[in-house]
Scaffold this motif. Structure first.
Motif, PDB file in Angstrom:
ATOM      1  N   PHE A  53      46.945  46.673  47.493  1.00 37.27           N
ATOM      2  CA  PHE A  53      45.989  46.545  46.387  1.00 37.27           C
ATOM      3  C   PHE A  53      44.682  45.927  46.878  1.00 37.27           C
ATOM      4  O   PHE A  53      43.589  46.437  46.613  1.00 37.27           O
ATOM      5  CB  PHE A  53      46.609  45.688  45.274  1.00 37.27           C
ATOM      6  N   GLU A  54      44.784  44.832  47.613  1.00 38.27           N
ATOM      7  CA  GLU A  54      43.584  44.148  48.116  1.00 38.27           C
ATOM      8  C   GLU A  54      42.791  45.060  49.057  1.00 38.27           C
ATOM      9  O   GLU A  54      41.557  45.100  48.999  1.00 38.27           O
ATOM     10  CB  GLU A  54      43.969  42.860  48.845  1.00 38.27           C
ATOM     11  N   PHE A 111      36.499  41.288  40.573  1.00 38.45           N
ATOM     12  CA  PHE A 111      36.679  41.206  42.016  1.00 38.45           C
ATOM     13  C   PHE A 111      35.568  40.339  42.615  1.00 38.45           C
ATOM     14  O   PHE A 111      34.556  40.106  41.963  1.00 38.45           O
ATOM     15  CB  PHE A 111      36.676  42.611  42.625  1.00 38.45           C
ATOM     16  N   GLY A 112      35.786  39.880  43.843  1.00 37.47           N
ATOM     17  CA  GLY A 112      34.756  39.067  44.477  1.00 37.47           C
ATOM     18  C   GLY A 112      35.064  37.584  44.523  1.00 37.47           C
ATOM     19  O   GLY A 112      34.174  36.755  44.607  1.00 37.47           O
ATOM     20  N   ALA A 113      36.346  37.238  44.475  1.00 37.52           N
ATOM     21  CA  ALA A 113      36.731  35.831  44.633  1.00 37.52           C
ATOM     22  C   ALA A 113      36.697  35.435  46.106  1.00 37.52           C
ATOM     23  O   ALA A 113      36.746  34.253  46.443  1.00 37.52           O
ATOM     24  CB  ALA A 113      38.127  35.591  44.063  1.00 37.52           C
TER      25      ALA A 113
ATOM     26  N   SER B  35      41.946  38.514  42.569  1.00 38.18           N
ATOM     27  CA  SER B  35      42.504  38.009  43.827  1.00 38.18           C
ATOM     28  C   SER B  35      42.769  36.511  43.779  1.00 38.18           C
ATOM     29  O   SER B  35      43.663  36.014  44.467  1.00 38.18           O
ATOM     30  CB  SER B  35      41.563  38.305  44.994  1.00 38.18           C
ATOM     31  N   ASP B  36      41.993  35.818  42.979  1.00 36.17           N
ATOM     32  CA  ASP B  36      42.246  34.390  42.790  1.00 36.17           C
ATOM     33  C   ASP B  36      43.565  34.184  42.057  1.00 36.17           C
ATOM     34  O   ASP B  36      44.346  33.294  42.404  1.00 36.17           O
ATOM     35  CB  ASP B  36      41.090  33.757  42.006  1.00 36.17           C
TER      36      ASP B  36
END
Ligand SMILES: Nc1ncnc2c1ncn2[C@@H]1O[C@H](COP(=O)(O)OP(=O)(O)OP(=O)(O)O)[C@@H](O)[C@H]1O
Ligand SMILES: [Mg+2]
Lengths: 147, 116
Positions: A53-54, A111-113, B35-36
């Motif tokens: 996924f990432e 997204f973008g953490a 993602s966090d």
């Protein structure tokens, strides 16, 4: 047992379109479904799904397009993602938790953490990331079935 | 505490995963960057977010979260609900803004990921 030897390894490839958020996550969903059908342990499926996924999201967020290859062996799963795109200037910096070049638009979508690559590192047994600026990025990772 | 207790106590609207409300809640996490949430949420957590697209279900499923609570009365995308039914992930709506919701969840005994 003989049947198992015939069954593996096999592979599948998937195309990922950069910038296409409408179908974002569909490749990792398909990978997850394949591993479920193969009845791999849940923990293995979850770890491969998270990493896939990432990786898929990074191609969608930053690259023009990419190919994801899933290799299924009886005792490990390997995934390779090759994309054509801007590449990464500093791979170590990209791997740092919290580092992100995501635009506001990407961030609004969730997204973008700056956690994606470190999440991949955390859930996989091996990970390799290489990149050529203005050409593209190669990422591969491996998850052992029995660990 | 179970997901269904939170539904009753906070008057949450159940949009998907009706059959999965018996799950035990281990705590909570809040965040809008996926993602966090992947990095920090724990199995059995309820996840408070304002994101509504189908990937929230993918995240909840991969992390084995107990439920997604959409704050501020956000409506999930139809695709999100379809995926949530397939994956058996409860999607709940609260009219409270995220801050108020999390504050009240905490007061009701839903702990965070840091045990102090
Ligand atoms: N395939 C890629 N092509 C070009 N740049 C990339 C690629 N993958 C990652 N990067 C760069 O590395 C940075 C860090 O990536 P990482 O996945 O860790 O975080 P993010 O994508 O920014 O945020 P998150 O994954 O938490 O949503 C990205 O912001 C981007 O600058
Ligand atoms: Mg990323």
């Amino acid at each position: 047992m003989e049947q198992t030897e015939e069954r593996y390894p096999f592979h599948n490839t998937f195309r990922i379109e950069g910038g296409n958020f409408t179908h974002a996550g569909s490749v990792s969903s398909q990978v997850k479904r394949i591993l479920k059908e193969e009845r791999f342990p849940n923990s293995v499926i979850r770890r491969v799904s998270i990493a896939t996924f990432e990786a898929e999201m990074n191609v969608i967020c930053y690259a023009h397009w990419g190919i994801l290859t899933l290799l299924v062996f009886s005792d490990f799963i390997k995934v390779a993602i090759d994309d054509e795109g801007p590449g990464i200037h500093d791979v170590d910096q990209a791997m740092t938790e919290g580092f992100s070049t995501a635009s506001d638009k990407i961030r609004e979508l969730g997204f973008g953490a700056g956690m994606g690559l470190s999440n991949i590192k955390k859930v996989t047994d091996e990970m390799v990331l290489t990149s050529v600026v203005n050409q593209g990025t190669h990422l591969e990772f491996m998850v052992k079935v029995f660990s | 505490m179970k997901v269904e207790d939170l539904v009753k106590f906070f008057g949450l609207e159940v949009k998907a995963g009706d059959g999965q409300l018996h799950q035990e809640v281990t705590g909570g996490y809040v965040g809008d960057l996926l993602s966090d949430v992947i990095a920090h949420s724990l199995r059995g957590n309820v996840w408070v977010t304002i994101q509504t697209h189908p990937n929230i279900v993918a995240v909840a499923s991969m992390k084995e979260l107990a439920a997604i609570i959409l704050a501020g009365g956000r409506e999930p995308d139809p695709e999100t609900l379809k995926k949530a039914e397939e994956e058996g992930i409860p999607v709940l709506i609260s009219l409270l803004p995220a801050f108020e919701l999390v504050g009240r969840l905490y007061q009701a005994g839903v702990a965070g990921i840091v045990s102090c």
